[in-house]
Motif scaffolding. Structure first.
Motif, short mmCIF file in Angstrom:
data_model
loop_
_atom_site.label_atom_id
_atom_site.label_comp_id
_atom_site.label_asym_id
_atom_site.label_seq_id
_atom_site.Cartn_x
_atom_site.Cartn_y
_atom_site.Cartn_z
N ALA A 132 4.46 5.38 12.98
CA ALA A 132 4.79 6.74 12.56
C ALA A 132 4.32 7.00 11.12
CB ALA A 132 6.29 6.97 12.67
N GLN A 133 4.53 6.04 10.23
CA GLN A 133 4.13 6.24 8.85
C GLN A 133 2.60 6.25 8.70
OE1 GLN A 133 6.61 4.16 10.11
NE2 GLN A 133 7.39 3.02 8.32
N VAL A 134 1.94 5.43 9.49
CA VAL A 134 0.48 5.37 9.38
C VAL A 134 -0.12 6.72 9.77
CG1 VAL A 134 -1.61 4.31 10.34
CG2 VAL A 134 0.36 2.88 9.73
N ALA A 135 0.50 7.36 10.76
CA ALA A 135 -0.08 8.59 11.31
C ALA A 135 -0.41 9.61 10.22
CB ALA A 135 0.88 9.19 12.33
N GLY A 136 0.47 9.76 9.27
CA GLY A 136 0.19 10.78 8.27
C GLY A 136 -0.33 10.25 6.95
N ALA A 137 -0.72 9.01 6.91
CA ALA A 137 -0.99 8.37 5.62
C ALA A 137 -2.38 8.65 5.08
CB ALA A 137 -0.79 6.86 5.75
N ASP A 138 -2.48 8.67 3.78
CA ASP A 138 -3.78 8.77 3.10
C ASP A 138 -4.25 7.40 2.60
OD1 ASP A 138 -4.10 11.52 3.41
OD2 ASP A 138 -2.80 11.89 1.68
N LEU A 139 -3.32 6.51 2.41
CA LEU A 139 -3.67 5.16 1.93
C LEU A 139 -2.90 4.15 2.76
CD1 LEU A 139 -4.79 2.99 0.09
CD2 LEU A 139 -3.12 3.65 -1.66
N VAL A 140 -3.64 3.40 3.54
CA VAL A 140 -3.02 2.40 4.39
C VAL A 140 -3.41 1.01 3.90
CG1 VAL A 140 -3.02 1.38 6.70
CG2 VAL A 140 -2.81 3.85 6.42
N ALA A 141 -2.39 0.19 3.70
CA ALA A 141 -2.63 -1.21 3.33
C ALA A 141 -2.68 -2.02 4.61
CB ALA A 141 -1.51 -1.70 2.42
N ASN A 142 -3.87 -2.46 4.97
CA ASN A 142 -4.05 -3.25 6.19
C ASN A 142 -3.39 -4.62 5.97
OD1 ASN A 142 -5.61 -2.49 8.60
ND2 ASN A 142 -6.63 -4.49 8.31
N PRO A 143 -2.58 -5.07 6.90
CA PRO A 143 -1.85 -6.33 6.68
C PRO A 143 -2.78 -7.53 6.57
CG PRO A 143 -0.90 -5.08 8.51
CD PRO A 143 -2.20 -4.42 8.16
N GLY A 144 -2.27 -8.57 5.96
CA GLY A 144 -2.94 -9.87 5.97
C GLY A 144 -2.99 -10.42 7.39
N CYS A 145 -3.90 -11.37 7.60
CA CYS A 145 -4.07 -11.90 8.95
C CYS A 145 -2.82 -12.67 9.39
CB CYS A 145 -5.32 -12.78 9.02
SG CYS A 145 -5.45 -14.02 7.72
N TYR A 146 -2.33 -13.58 8.53
CA TYR A 146 -1.14 -14.32 8.91
C TYR A 146 0.06 -13.41 9.10
CZ TYR A 146 -3.49 -18.77 7.77
OH TYR A 146 -4.32 -19.86 7.74
#
Lengths: 330, 330, 330, 330
Positions: A132-146
């Protein structure tokens, strides 16, 4: 048409992000940047991408298009993200620079933040947990792999409030160590070997703790990564001491409730192997209860460069631009 | 001159035992047996042994010489060990048939024992922990590969009585799965992959619990093995929740007291890798304290076919026949 | 809509053919057959396919749909192809049963042909060389993996009539040896090793000779295959003694004339590696002239399971059904 | 007691030379030198050596003992060899600096020679071919890895004068590329890949031609090396067009005459694999006649770091100091 730049397109994750966007039905891959390799074509540096674009030196006036995937190292990402945001470009950042929300913890693990005005403004982009938060976001922090593998494996238990304690033993292929040639990534060092690394603390530890906390499980964790002789793939084995007794049926329900409708999570019984999710955005999860100790042992397998980085970035872009979440990823 | 037969010389461990004994300054490799490959030379089946002996069908009247290394599968070993013992041959048995001391546990994990009159009469042959008993023994049960690595890593803590709880995450190369071609050992299945296996219980679990108990740590453990894409090598990562607080110095002393004079244990600081002990009888051990949880994380690396099987068998033979413990092994 | 069955869908090539057809914009994957695994889902046997169809026992009355890809072993393919053809199904056969045109040569290398009435009726399906014939064909013999790489590498020289003599040194990953577990495909045998195999004659030799002859180069060849420790990928190094002197420019023109407009051939200068064409229908070709001997050395890299088998089958199906040749393959 | 220094002991070959000499019954490993790693122990840099000596910066006044193994890169070796020789130290040089006998050829392939006064004074140290000259030598040029395998495979034919033409297709593990981390030796580049390299001419070509000439076969050769995803091992497949017809029996006799009494050559029928000679000084050779072309195809397998470098250096030292040739090598 939405134009996307990939910044840092010669790293392993950046190259795959470019490859996915180049074939994406909605996004248009407008630019791919690289410093040392500028002037070369991406498909000469990384043939498997088959992206015939020429690599360019980053220039915000040119590359701040509708959106950008930033695949820079930690620390280097923050200032360029700030430039892009100032120009109105929506960003998915693959570095750790906008994942953490506690400035002291960031500075402690990564050094002083280079764009403090933006610190903490990234939405943590693990769609299965933060859609839900990603949907409207302008800046997304892509998670680390682990963290991606660990959090997806543990989320059903964390949300149910039943994690009393957890040990996370993680195993990764060599691509996780990046493209720079080092003694550790030399074929002769990595092949026929397995060893732990960063045994005094890996930076993904606070990230996992933070996001477990968001899910309701605030506790210190033990996290230990190991390097394996394979190209891509990451397996997390999480040993959970439950804070309450859970029947087999209750566990089945917890995982089904979380994931039965998730397009990129594959619930399995029995062992899971990283080869089964290679070159995909899927995460395979299974678990078993250890009758002698009561522990719940959760297995979670991803491709560290795909669901652990590049394809998850595209999944986030899909959400940010209101596209079907699986577009370009199946 | 002491003559030794190796029974089951075409399995990976049996072949290495033959190779070591063929070059041993004291023992004479008298016979190597195999059923399907009888008549072939061992160095045709396993060129790296460079043992030019012809493989023979086992015949107790011929092969019951001074000593024997039995490299048969579990269950198949017991009756032939009984035959050998009846003929006065001293035996190191690589199977699990004489490792356990609780008959019910054996039958539960391995099926009905095939030589019940001898059950429980094997001395557990992990010389660093049981040297004195091995010295006079006629029947030595060579430890399993995972127990060897796990017990050596944990023994100093077990003897000190400070193991409150332990999770053992183990990683092994493919040779641990044996020489029989199966889908799991097919190159395409194992390569570029990592997965857990026997997730509902591995037979080495009760063996580790039994011997931890001998050392003073009676507790149920969690043990989970994983298959890695490499030939030989085994890494155990043991996560110990201590029952008492231990300083760094106390830990150093515990490990030094146990191992400073051990010829085959290499105490290290920092990560250990299996390649560093490949084709040797060494076990490399290091550990680290996790400041956020208090856990002690112990790393223990061996070659599963050497210290985890064949070379440890020779180490036991050396002790049984009053030879220098390192003879033929350095 | 054109329905396709894949017969023998649990072999490596059959599974990839099913995977490609399941996602193909035009063809509908109607059935996948297998004997021992019938009742299981293909994505349980081969997760990477992500084809959720249930494997069925072959039944011509059910599975003779518009077209079929037959991925049976040599000898076993012929009779089932005959059944399918009798039912009007158009066939791409991955076996060697319809590749050769000289019955004596077939019988000599493969044993007596099982559907002699159809012998020699297959169109050799190497589209870059036989596109026109494939277009109208009902029965296409998909080339062997080595012949695919060798013929694509040599065709420009063969057509120009300049091959005086040729030695073909070929190197293949382990998947080329098939899915059946054997000592040769055991991880421990193949890993860290390289060796020639079938040194007294490989069945692809007469196939390469036949098709070189079609191109105008009738000569006996030397062909030697080697097994390498990798999953997929095949590199052919062909050493050509030219029958006439050729300048660099003439060679450039020969290769450009043949391939500049080919969608699946990538002409390169410099070394080519199999990883660059992994999981694709591409063939990468480069060549160099050896100034000291005058030889032309041609390098040709493919993925043995894709361009060497499954994706080339789809390329052939595209041509047979008048679809764009690259459909479903980029 | 004869003291030996190993110069350049952190390269792969230097480290193995040190390891062999440290355990040698006759020689005493006196010093091991390295520049960047000086002060560290060799067994910390290369644990598998288990040589506990401290690495020192080279100083001729200290390290010019009875003998030295020089494991420096080409060009860097010549001046230090000159220093050592001036001090009376007998030298086995692993570089190419003293292998060639034609100065123009050396300069062309390697650049201007750095110790021209010594040029051409090295005895080519391939004991199976040059044993008599090595015996009295003060300066032995240890052969290159590819020349070792190629020359041993071809020598019986060369001596018989029956090589009309030869193509040498060579395949090597990654250790042959040295210990310096590069993009080519990065695990991700080399793993799951195979490719030719130095396709415009490899420096071992003139070395092989020179020594074939010594054996009586003066002809230009075609030589092409390939990089394989394995640690150690080198396979040469040599395609010989004979200048005279040879029967099977004549070939058997040629190879038997050359090698039946050689302790380190293993004549085989059938395929040979590099794993079979791993970590040994053995060279395995087999050959087959191609009935369709008359070619003789010779297979020759060595460990590039052992027989192709370090253990052959010890074999040469044994000869130079009148020791049993196999001492310390079996």
């Amino acid at each position: 048409m939405v134009e996307v730049s990939v910044l840092g397109g010669v790293g392993y994750a950046g190259a795959i992000a470019a490859q996915l966007l180049y074939r994406h039905p909605f996004f248009k891959l407008a630019h791919v940047t690289a410093r040392a390799e500028a002037g070369q074509r991406l498909d000469d540096v990384h043939p498997r991408t088959r992206v015939p674009l020429e690599l360019e030196i980053f220039d915000v006036s040119k590359h701040a298009v509708d959106a950008a995937v930033v695949a820079y190292p930690h620390g280097a990402a923050a200032p360029v993200v700030a430039e892009l945001r100032a120009a109105g470009t929506r960003v998915v950042d693959l570095s750790a620079d906008f994942r953490l929300r506690d400035r002291a913890i960031y500075d402690d693990w990564y050094g002083e933040h280079k764009a403090p005005e933006l610190f903490g403004q990234g939405v943590y982009g693990l769609p299965e947990l933060t859609r839900a938060q990603v949907a409207g976001a302008d800046l997304v922090a892509n998670p680390g792999c682990y963290p991606t593998a660990a959090l997806l494996g543990l989320a059903p238990l964390a949300k149910a409030g039943v994690i009393g304690d957890v040990v996370i033993d993680a195993k990764s292929g060599v691509s996780g160590a990046g493209r720079a040639p080092t003694h550790a990534t030399h074929f002769i060092s990595a092949n026929e070997n397995v060893s732990p690394y960063k045994i005094n603390g890996h930076r993904h530890t606070p990230e996992i703790e933070q996001e477990l906390g968001v899910l309701g499980a605030t506790l210190p964790i033990t996290f230990m990564p190991h390097l394996l002789p394979l190209d891509q793939g990451e397996l997390v084995t999480a040993y959970v001491t439950p804070s309450a007794e859970l029947s087999e049926d209750e566990l089945v329900n917890l995982y089904d409730d979380s994931y039965a409708r998730e397009p990129f999570v594959e619930l399995r019984t029995g062992p899971v192997g990283v080869i089964d999710v290679r070159d995909t955005n899927f995460c395979r999860i299974s678990w078993v209860q250890d009758p002698r100790t009561g522990r719940i042992i959760v297995f979670s397998a991803i491709d560290n460069l795909w669901k652990g980085a590049a394809s998850q970035a595209v999944q986030n872009l899909n959400l940010m631009f209101d596209r079907p979440e699986t577009e370009g990823l199946l």
